[in-house]
Design an enzyme around this catalytic site. Sequence first.
Site, PDB file in Angstrom:
ATOM      1  N   GLY B  45       0.907  -1.151   0.000  1.00 55.20           N
ATOM      2  CA  GLY B  45       0.000   0.000   0.000  1.00 55.20           C
ATOM      3  C   GLY B  45       0.927   1.176   0.000  1.00 55.20           C
ATOM      4  O   GLY B  45       1.824   1.264   0.825  1.00 55.20           O
ATOM      5  N   THR B  46       0.718   2.108  -0.895  1.00 58.66           N
ATOM      6  CA  THR B  46       1.904   2.843  -1.301  1.00 58.66           C
ATOM      7  C   THR B  46       1.550   4.167  -1.931  1.00 58.66           C
ATOM      8  O   THR B  46       0.405   4.405  -2.294  1.00 58.66           O
ATOM      9  CB  THR B  46       2.609   1.941  -2.355  1.00 58.66           C
ATOM     10  OG1 THR B  46       3.697   1.314  -1.757  1.00 58.66           O
ATOM     11  CG2 THR B  46       3.046   2.679  -3.576  1.00 58.66           C
ATOM     12  N   SER B  47       2.573   5.017  -2.037  1.00 61.50           N
ATOM     13  CA  SER B  47       2.466   6.162  -2.944  1.00 61.50           C
ATOM     14  C   SER B  47       3.670   6.109  -3.865  1.00 61.50           C
ATOM     15  O   SER B  47       4.804   6.160  -3.387  1.00 61.50           O
ATOM     16  CB  SER B  47       2.486   7.472  -2.158  1.00 61.50           C
ATOM     17  OG  SER B  47       1.503   7.451  -1.158  1.00 61.50           O
TER      18      SER B  47
END
Lengths: 277, 243
Positions: B45-47
């Site tokens: 889960g990330t940017s």
Amino acid sequence: GKGQPATRQAGGGGRGAGKMSSVGSGYDLGCNIYSPDGRVFQIDYAGKAVENSGAMIGLKCKDGVVVGVEKLVMNRLLMEGSGRRVHPVGRHAGIAFTGYVADGRAVVSAAKSEVENYDDYYGVDMPPHVLTERLGHYFHAYTTYGGYRPFGLATVVAAYDNEKGEAFLHQIDPAGTHYRYHGCATGKARQAAKTEIEKLDLSSLTVEEGLKRIAFIIHTIREEEKDKPFEFEAGWISKDTNWEFELVPRDVRLEADKWGKKRVEEMEMEDDSEDED
Amino acid sequence: SENSSSSSSSRVGTVGAETARATMVDTESLGGGAPRLKAGEVDLGTSIMAVAFNGGVVLGADSRTSTGTYIANRVSDKLTGVHDRVYCCRSGSAADTQAISDIVRTQLSNHATELGRLPAVKTAASLFQRYCYEYKDRLMAGIICAGYDEIEGGSVYSIPLGGACIKQPFAIGGSGSTYIYGLCDSMWRPDMTREETRNFVKTALSHAMARDGSSGGVIRTVVIDKNGVDRDFTPGDKVPFSF
């Protein structure tokens, strides 16, 4: 197939070798056999199929690559344009061949698959040197098994390299050896053709002019009394074609052929008039 | 956190809604088996984002890898090289994206050997797309592939969950990207310099990390141009924006 020992027949060549027997002498029965002096005769014989066929000439000109083939017409009932020697294999690539024509169909088909698959897999046009190498490997593979015969073809590859921004000319021989050329000639009277090519300044010719020169060379090296009638087939890829390989349009082709023929006649007349002095 | 589906049904069908949650609802409603993180599986889960500039690209990512609410790695490196001048940003399942990028790295290497020169970024993207599309029902991988080649200069390709491959001037991805669409659209300009582009990436990612629970840690950036690859690291307390 591969690995089976060669059966040597006593005294002379293999079946049907007849008058050629002194050349092969039993070492020419398959691709899997070397002769004592290190030749693979089957590959040499495949080369003979090329040597005895119509000339094929390719030129890398300043704005692209053009290739022309002297398609000997064996039968007067043949329709023009049938039995092509020049084929596009992708938008950006085309090949031409001379030699044992039936083999050409298989090679064109293989080349088309290679180009298509490369594009599908890698998302980019297959560069000329990669296509040439793959075809070279393909030709070579058919020289390594006793049960196969080599392709009796010399093949020219004319294709565009989108990183280099220009088109390149390659030629592959029946053994699978391939090189990149400024100009190449194969088939009948190729030595005379090569001499003519060396007289040209390719870096100053456009493909249109190169086409005319090819037609001229073909007419020069032919012996009109002895050789069969021929159709001049050609293909090119250049800046003007937007770097797409295409067969040269018929009217352009016929113009070039006419030019070439006329030029040969003019030069012969000049020679004659010189002699008279 | 990756299994909650509240608030995402309104985003079903919108272009660019690349959160794992939104797409999972979408495919589930079609009746097929949706790719899901398994119990205990590690989630990127990330940017992530990548932006092209004249002469290269800047890739950027946060550094949080979570398993549920536990942060398994707070300093992970989501910017993975697949060739000399081609990198990818990874989001979704850590295992899936590592496996895919390993395969692509091998294939690109073999391809470059035959080609005799540096591969096109488009080729790398094409290889990524092949796996992401063919195995879409078994993978959860959102990848941004970016790099430099002689033909196009800097280019960015976005390969979201279903395996589409789209070339864009800039691309954002991961769960945190949903919070910065507006910011990126308003901040991005064509023809930014290398430094302007890097600052754009750092600013946008810090906004995403501030709002997205699944993003955080440090900001890693990689700048790729003709001459090489330049890695940079911004510690969590030095990010351009935070609450």
